[in-house]
Design a protein around this motif. Sequence first.
Motif, PDB file in Angstrom:
ATOM      1  N   LEU A  67       0.845  -1.094   0.029  1.00 47.65           N
ATOM      2  CA  LEU A  67      -0.088  -0.179  -0.153  1.00 47.65           C
ATOM      3  C   LEU A  67       0.908   1.375  -0.040  1.00 47.65           C
ATOM      4  O   LEU A  67       1.838   1.481   0.685  1.00 47.65           O
ATOM      5  CB  LEU A  67      -0.942   0.135   1.272  1.00 47.65           C
ATOM      6  N   PHE A  68       0.760   2.132  -1.060  1.00 49.69           N
ATOM      7  CA  PHE A  68       1.430   3.382  -1.192  1.00 49.69           C
ATOM      8  C   PHE A  68       0.319   4.488  -1.308  1.00 49.69           C
ATOM      9  O   PHE A  68      -0.305   4.620  -2.348  1.00 49.69           O
ATOM     10  CB  PHE A  68       2.273   3.200  -2.440  1.00 49.69           C
ATOM     11  N   ALA A  69       0.049   5.278  -0.377  1.00 49.31           N
ATOM     12  CA  ALA A  69      -1.014   6.116  -0.445  1.00 49.31           C
ATOM     13  C   ALA A  69      -0.815   7.060  -0.940  1.00 49.31           C
ATOM     14  O   ALA A  69       0.279   7.911  -0.611  1.00 49.31           O
ATOM     15  CB  ALA A  69      -1.666   6.152   1.083  1.00 49.31           C
ATOM     16  N   ASP A  70      -1.797   8.066  -1.226  1.00 40.12           N
ATOM     17  CA  ASP A  70      -1.809   9.341  -1.669  1.00 40.12           C
ATOM     18  C   ASP A  70      -2.191  10.322  -0.523  1.00 40.12           C
ATOM     19  O   ASP A  70      -3.236  10.986  -0.580  1.00 40.12           O
ATOM     20  CB  ASP A  70      -2.878   9.654  -2.978  1.00 40.12           C
ATOM     21  N   ASP A  71      -1.121  10.576   0.364  1.00 36.19           N
ATOM     22  CA  ASP A  71      -1.341  11.009   1.623  1.00 36.19           C
ATOM     23  C   ASP A  71      -0.259  11.842   1.951  1.00 36.19           C
ATOM     24  O   ASP A  71       0.898  12.015   1.041  1.00 36.19           O
ATOM     25  CB  ASP A  71      -1.876  10.442   2.929  1.00 36.19           C
ATOM     26  N   ASP A  72      -0.055  12.351   3.009  1.00 39.74           N
ATOM     27  CA  ASP A  72       1.295  13.531   3.519  1.00 39.74           C
ATOM     28  C   ASP A  72       2.229  12.553   3.201  1.00 39.74           C
ATOM     29  O   ASP A  72       3.348  12.863   2.534  1.00 39.74           O
ATOM     30  CB  ASP A  72       0.879  14.037   4.877  1.00 39.74           C
ATOM     31  N   PHE A  73       2.487  11.225   4.140  1.00 40.57           N
ATOM     32  CA  PHE A  73       3.820  10.683   3.969  1.00 40.57           C
ATOM     33  C   PHE A  73       3.952   9.808   2.848  1.00 40.57           C
ATOM     34  O   PHE A  73       5.002   9.855   2.122  1.00 40.57           O
ATOM     35  CB  PHE A  73       3.740   9.537   5.064  1.00 40.57           C
ATOM     36  N   TRP A 101      -5.162   0.669  -5.361  1.00 40.43           N
ATOM     37  CA  TRP A 101      -6.152   0.780  -6.925  1.00 40.43           C
ATOM     38  C   TRP A 101      -6.470   2.272  -6.962  1.00 40.43           C
ATOM     39  O   TRP A 101      -6.698   2.761  -8.319  1.00 40.43           O
ATOM     40  CB  TRP A 101      -7.256  -0.038  -6.530  1.00 40.43           C
ATOM     41  N   ARG A 102      -6.856   3.121  -5.752  1.00 42.00           N
ATOM     42  CA  ARG A 102      -6.949   4.467  -6.268  1.00 42.00           C
ATOM     43  C   ARG A 102      -6.196   5.127  -6.836  1.00 42.00           C
ATOM     44  O   ARG A 102      -6.156   6.105  -7.686  1.00 42.00           O
ATOM     45  CB  ARG A 102      -7.430   5.317  -4.898  1.00 42.00           C
ATOM     46  N   GLU A 103      -4.601   5.090  -6.122  1.00 40.13           N
ATOM     47  CA  GLU A 103      -3.590   5.762  -6.594  1.00 40.13           C
ATOM     48  C   GLU A 103      -3.301   5.238  -7.966  1.00 40.13           C
ATOM     49  O   GLU A 103      -2.494   6.037  -8.990  1.00 40.13           O
ATOM     50  CB  GLU A 103      -2.494   5.445  -5.625  1.00 40.13           C
ATOM     51  N   HIS A 104      -3.579   4.083  -8.248  1.00 37.35           N
ATOM     52  CA  HIS A 104      -3.154   3.560  -9.702  1.00 37.35           C
ATOM     53  C   HIS A 104      -4.086   4.231 -10.677  1.00 37.35           C
ATOM     54  O   HIS A 104      -3.389   4.597 -11.636  1.00 37.35           O
ATOM     55  CB  HIS A 104      -3.724   2.064  -9.665  1.00 37.35           C
ATOM     56  N   TYR A 105      -5.400   4.511 -10.440  1.00 34.15           N
ATOM     57  CA  TYR A 105      -6.119   5.124 -11.526  1.00 34.15           C
ATOM     58  C   TYR A 105      -6.032   6.684 -11.428  1.00 34.15           C
ATOM     59  O   TYR A 105      -6.312   7.294 -12.360  1.00 34.15           O
ATOM     60  CB  TYR A 105      -7.735   4.738 -11.249  1.00 34.15           C
ATOM     61  N   ARG A 106      -5.757   7.171 -10.516  1.00 35.80           N
ATOM     62  CA  ARG A 106      -5.341   8.548 -10.313  1.00 35.80           C
ATOM     63  C   ARG A 106      -3.966   8.906 -10.724  1.00 35.80           C
ATOM     64  O   ARG A 106      -3.546  10.153 -10.577  1.00 35.80           O
ATOM     65  CB  ARG A 106      -5.833   9.047  -9.000  1.00 35.80           C
ATOM     66  N   GLN A 107      -3.162   8.333 -11.096  1.00 38.96           N
ATOM     67  CA  GLN A 107      -1.917   8.380 -11.893  1.00 38.96           C
ATOM     68  C   GLN A 107      -0.957   8.991 -10.904  1.00 38.96           C
ATOM     69  O   GLN A 107      -0.190   9.902 -11.033  1.00 38.96           O
ATOM     70  CB  GLN A 107      -1.896   9.372 -12.841  1.00 38.96           C
ATOM     71  N   PHE A 108      -1.058   8.372  -9.526  1.00 36.69           N
ATOM     72  CA  PHE A 108      -0.269   8.871  -8.570  1.00 36.69           C
ATOM     73  C   PHE A 108       1.255   8.392  -8.636  1.00 36.69           C
ATOM     74  O   PHE A 108       1.954   9.465  -8.288  1.00 36.69           O
ATOM     75  CB  PHE A 108      -0.809   8.107  -7.095  1.00 36.69           C
ATOM     76  N   PHE A 109       1.683   7.382  -9.662  1.00 31.23           N
ATOM     77  CA  PHE A 109       3.038   7.055  -9.752  1.00 31.23           C
ATOM     78  C   PHE A 109       3.467   7.824 -10.936  1.00 31.23           C
ATOM     79  O   PHE A 109       4.725   7.358 -11.230  1.00 31.23           O
ATOM     80  CB  PHE A 109       3.098   5.695  -9.815  1.00 31.23           C
ATOM     81  N   PRO A 125      -6.072  -5.818 -12.758  1.00 29.04           N
ATOM     82  CA  PRO A 125      -7.316  -6.529 -13.410  1.00 29.04           C
ATOM     83  C   PRO A 125      -6.904  -6.632 -15.180  1.00 29.04           C
ATOM     84  O   PRO A 125      -6.448  -5.479 -15.515  1.00 29.04           O
ATOM     85  CB  PRO A 125      -8.552  -5.807 -13.250  1.00 29.04           C
ATOM     86  N   SER A 126      -7.003  -7.489 -15.861  1.00 28.77           N
ATOM     87  CA  SER A 126      -6.997  -7.532 -17.279  1.00 28.77           C
ATOM     88  C   SER A 126      -7.822  -8.747 -18.045  1.00 28.77           C
ATOM     89  O   SER A 126      -8.369  -9.502 -17.246  1.00 28.77           O
ATOM     90  CB  SER A 126      -5.345  -7.730 -17.358  1.00 28.77           C
ATOM     91  N   LEU A 127      -8.051  -8.565 -19.404  1.00 31.75           N
ATOM     92  CA  LEU A 127      -8.771  -9.519 -19.930  1.00 31.75           C
ATOM     93  C   LEU A 127      -8.150 -10.895 -19.675  1.00 31.75           C
ATOM     94  O   LEU A 127      -8.778 -11.950 -19.777  1.00 31.75           O
ATOM     95  CB  LEU A 127      -8.863  -9.052 -21.362  1.00 31.75           C
ATOM     96  N   ALA A 128      -6.960 -10.889 -19.988  1.00 26.18           N
ATOM     97  CA  ALA A 128      -6.078 -12.152 -19.695  1.00 26.18           C
ATOM     98  C   ALA A 128      -6.028 -12.769 -18.393  1.00 26.18           C
ATOM     99  O   ALA A 128      -6.046 -14.054 -18.123  1.00 26.18           O
ATOM    100  CB  ALA A 128      -4.547 -12.232 -20.213  1.00 26.18           C
ATOM    101  N   GLY A 129      -6.104 -12.049 -17.338  1.00 26.08           N
ATOM    102  CA  GLY A 129      -5.784 -12.506 -16.134  1.00 26.08           C
ATOM    103  C   GLY A 129      -7.203 -12.361 -15.313  1.00 26.08           C
ATOM    104  O   GLY A 129      -7.250 -12.750 -14.010  1.00 26.08           O
ATOM    105  N   GLY A 130      -8.241 -11.810 -15.854  1.00 24.28           N
ATOM    106  CA  GLY A 130      -9.560 -11.756 -14.955  1.00 24.28           C
ATOM    107  C   GLY A 130      -9.350 -10.671 -14.017  1.00 24.28           C
ATOM    108  O   GLY A 130      -8.518  -9.804 -13.870  1.00 24.28           O
ATOM    109  N   LEU A 131     -10.192 -10.878 -12.712  1.00 24.38           N
ATOM    110  CA  LEU A 131      -9.758 -10.025 -11.537  1.00 24.38           C
ATOM    111  C   LEU A 131      -8.849 -10.057 -10.938  1.00 24.38           C
ATOM    112  O   LEU A 131      -8.070  -9.267 -10.279  1.00 24.38           O
ATOM    113  CB  LEU A 131     -11.081  -9.905 -10.713  1.00 24.38           C
TER     114      LEU A 131
END
Length: 491
Positions: A67-73, A101-109, A125-131
């Motif tokens: 977990l790598f959060a979009d917060d102060d630290f 997942w939030r950071e992933h879709y919000r382009q945090f990285f 998640p992907s078509l090849a790998g499912g959920l």
Amino acid sequence: MQIPDAAPPSLPLPFRLLAEQALARSSGAALSGGNRVDLLFDATANFDAWLNAIADAQHSILVEMYLFADDDFGRRLRDALCDKARAGVSVCLLYDWLGCWREHYRQFFRPLQQAGAEVRVWQPPSLAGGLRLLGRDHRKLIITDRRTAFISGLCASSRWQDWRDTGLRLQGPLLQDAVAAFADSWRHAGNSALADQSADGTPCGTVSARLIATTPATASLMRLDLLIAGFARQRLWLSDAYFMGTSTYLTALQQAARDGVDVRLLVPRASDIGWIATISRTLYRPLLEAGVRVFEWDGPMMHAKTAVADGRWARIGSTNLNLSSWLANRELDLAIEDEPLAQQMEARFLLDLEHATEVVLSGAGQQPALKHSRGHRQRLPVRQQAVLGAAAAARQALRIGDALGAVVRGTRDVEHSEASAFLSIALTLLLLALLIMLFPRLVALPLALLLLLSGGAVLLRALSLYRGRWRKKQQLPPAADSGQQHGDEQR
């Protein structure tokens, strides 16, 4: 508090050799000496050590984080990595999709990638790998210049500032195992291997330990935890954030307690995942009846995943005592065989118990209740969130009353916990049953979607394997191909 009794006498040589063989085979990791291990308690010590090591890094930084959060630290750590990447330091970051997942879709990285760092995600998640929700990368690992590693239960988030957690700093021969563990995850999360897998494994201490990098279905830590429960002769003290032990592990703890081992379990009272705490409470009674002492942390969250046995052996890392950690996730733990460090862990455990409430069987004549020190301010385990509706408000009031009663008595009866836990489970199941009967599409549509995704993923995988086999066959030289056909005819 003083640690009761001295460490047990050493085993005779033949038994020590057998014990070493059993530990090595169960954990899948050999004992390595010459290491230096510094214990780091709670977020301040761990986060400061991470940032200082990153600031001093000259060549490379490897980060594997659930977990790598979009917060102060989280932003502070990301910016520190960006600065090093711009300065020419090789930065590789692997994060878990479900944890971020939030950071992933919000382009945090994205700033990290723009700064020149390599970033990979574990099982999006992907078509090849499912959920692919199972089998998460739950490790928390930072390696700087391939000579210093940080292993813990802490994630890169300000949320941990008020939580009780434990981590460590590692140097020495085990750095090669740490880099190898990261390289294995890195390879499985992308199409290429880690370019440089070397490490500075120069002996720099006296600690002997095993680095246990578990992968799905290996059950290395589960076997080791069961073995330690059987090996403990005087004390086995456990801290766990999400305790849902299997019947086999519960039996091992019960048998150890009945055999005279001082078995203690410290778990959160207020958890960030409430339903797990509810299930955990349904497991208390058989443990208490066998003599295991159970304590609930009074603060916001007990997140440490630690074990210490007989003042000689300790474990610190990311593995919780449940099936998800034992069998499904990628986890990373350090099993330490060193008396000074194990005794330091025991001293910390006793300090933690001063901020916890013991759970007892009412009227069962248990040991004297744990008393809170004079002037100690009990933090109520009430989740800091808005409570909507009269029913929710009533439940919250009951929790507060239960907590205040625990402060006065110094203990909490297990019957009260069992009643609320079983009631919560029963109401949840009944509500689900009612919703399914009234709205069958609530189950049918998600189930159909899940089957479609799973079936499509398996089909894509089959086509990929067929394509790979066809390409391999096309690359075979004619002689080899004809020879293979001739062999097939003879068979």
